[in-house]
Enzyme design. Sequence first.
Site, mmCIF file in Angstrom:
data_model
loop_
_atom_site.group_PDB
_atom_site.id
_atom_site.type_symbol
_atom_site.label_atom_id
_atom_site.label_comp_id
_atom_site.label_asym_id
_atom_site.label_seq_id
_atom_site.Cartn_x
_atom_site.Cartn_y
_atom_site.Cartn_z
ATOM 1 N N TYR A 168 62.792 67.558 65.346
ATOM 2 C CA TYR A 168 63.348 68.156 66.556
ATOM 3 C C TYR A 168 64.325 69.275 66.204
ATOM 4 O O TYR A 168 64.264 70.374 66.784
ATOM 5 C CB TYR A 168 64.053 67.104 67.406
ATOM 6 N N ARG A 212 79.067 66.589 67.571
ATOM 7 C CA ARG A 212 80.291 66.968 68.288
ATOM 8 C C ARG A 212 80.159 66.761 69.796
ATOM 9 O O ARG A 212 81.119 66.390 70.475
ATOM 10 C CB ARG A 212 80.600 68.431 67.998
ATOM 11 N N ARG A 225 68.932 64.406 77.954
ATOM 12 C CA ARG A 225 68.284 63.695 76.852
ATOM 13 C C ARG A 225 69.208 63.713 75.643
ATOM 14 O O ARG A 225 69.905 64.686 75.389
ATOM 15 C CB ARG A 225 66.942 64.350 76.517
ATOM 16 N N PHE A 285 77.684 87.359 59.294
ATOM 17 C CA PHE A 285 76.997 86.829 60.457
ATOM 18 C C PHE A 285 76.535 85.390 60.204
ATOM 19 O O PHE A 285 76.621 84.526 61.090
ATOM 20 C CB PHE A 285 75.798 87.728 60.785
#
Length: 443
Positions: A168, A212, A225, A285
């Site tokens: 996932y 978190r 979910r 970045f």
Amino acid sequence: MGTLGAVLKHPDDFYPLLKLKMAARHAEKQIPPEPHWAFCYTMLHKVSRSFGLVIQQLGTELRNAVCIFYLVLRALDTVEDDTSIPTDVKVPILKAFHRHVYDRDWHFSCGTKEYKVLMDQFHHVSTAFLELGKGYQEAIDDITQRMGAGMAKFICKEVETIDDYDEYCHYVAGLVGLGLSKLFHASGKEDLASDSLSNAMGLFLQKTNIIRDYLEDINEIPKSRMFWPREIWSKYVDKLEDLKYEENSVKAVQCLNDMVTNALIHAEDCLTYMSNLRDIYNFRFCAIPQIMAIGTLALCYNNIEVFRGVVKMRRGLTAKVIDRTKTMADVYGAFYDFSCMLKSKIDDVDPNANKTLKKVEAIQKACRDSGLLNKRKSYVIKSEPRYNSAMIVVFFIILAVIFSYLSANRPRLPPSLNLFLNAWMNQPLKCIAWCMSLSFLCL
């Protein structure tokens, strides 16, 4: 008062915070005039202010590509997150989303607040996308297609095992890492990074966010979910929501530590990925979010407050990370210092203590083996300040008195002081920063 109190407690946060504020204002002024690009950059700052600041420093061509890449994936994520959309409607949209970005007329009303605006006016994003170079378009198309298919797969699939969890996270974040590597390569500024290292960059950030945001996600209405894998949480409680109840505090912290330990698996690969970057702007970045992630994990570890409220790095420390992350030595230093912080919190009675310790020590070894730890100044480990909050308050009182006196006697002032007063009235933030910096040097 929260920010002011934090600054008084950590006065050396002031200047980085000030620079961050000024950078945010500067970024807002750099929004392009064309309507579609103006919409894209304005929306970028609304849906992710911190990401917007980091992306703003990239070169113009790459900055535009990353901006559109982010907004396309944010729109895709908005469709996935909207629980009011029936599954038989949502799944086809997710799978076909990569084709919609080529259609200037396509839009789909869903989401809330700024996300609804993004979806309602998605034609601006499509228009900007079609102005990108072919290499950038192909990279964004490829990743959007793969991510949409992965999201569709998990609409009807629960995260049961750790393998499910990794899969996932790959679809929603690892692919972002792969996409950024493709965009960097398309710009001609970087070699194409391996899929495994690119994937690790995304997984490290995504797992940190999932950890978190436990309380916010579990309390969301309508119920969202959850993606904590059953293979981990079922060792501690019968239901995932049981972790938030006070009577389960001990088990909750043990489960949390298990999740943090799992996230730390990716840290070494992240360090390797960043060490291979050549362009300083691409490096910053990538590096700033990764330092934020290891810092957040260090704060969350063994911390029951994850199940009681919001746990995140204070704004001043975030500003320091943004301001002071310039070289790989800074990254190794931050990873090492946050690892030390986490290591100091490991409890021998925790069921995963030995596993956690091995992961942390592996990260520390990678940092030491770089040979760069002595080339940076720590801003993570607490040290005794050279000045305290009372001195800061006194400084501002004196500054206010001086300014009032000078304003009242302005006609009799020499030209140099009049120039200072004009500067104060037109650009007070820069003047305060200059005065604070001077005072810090003198204290």
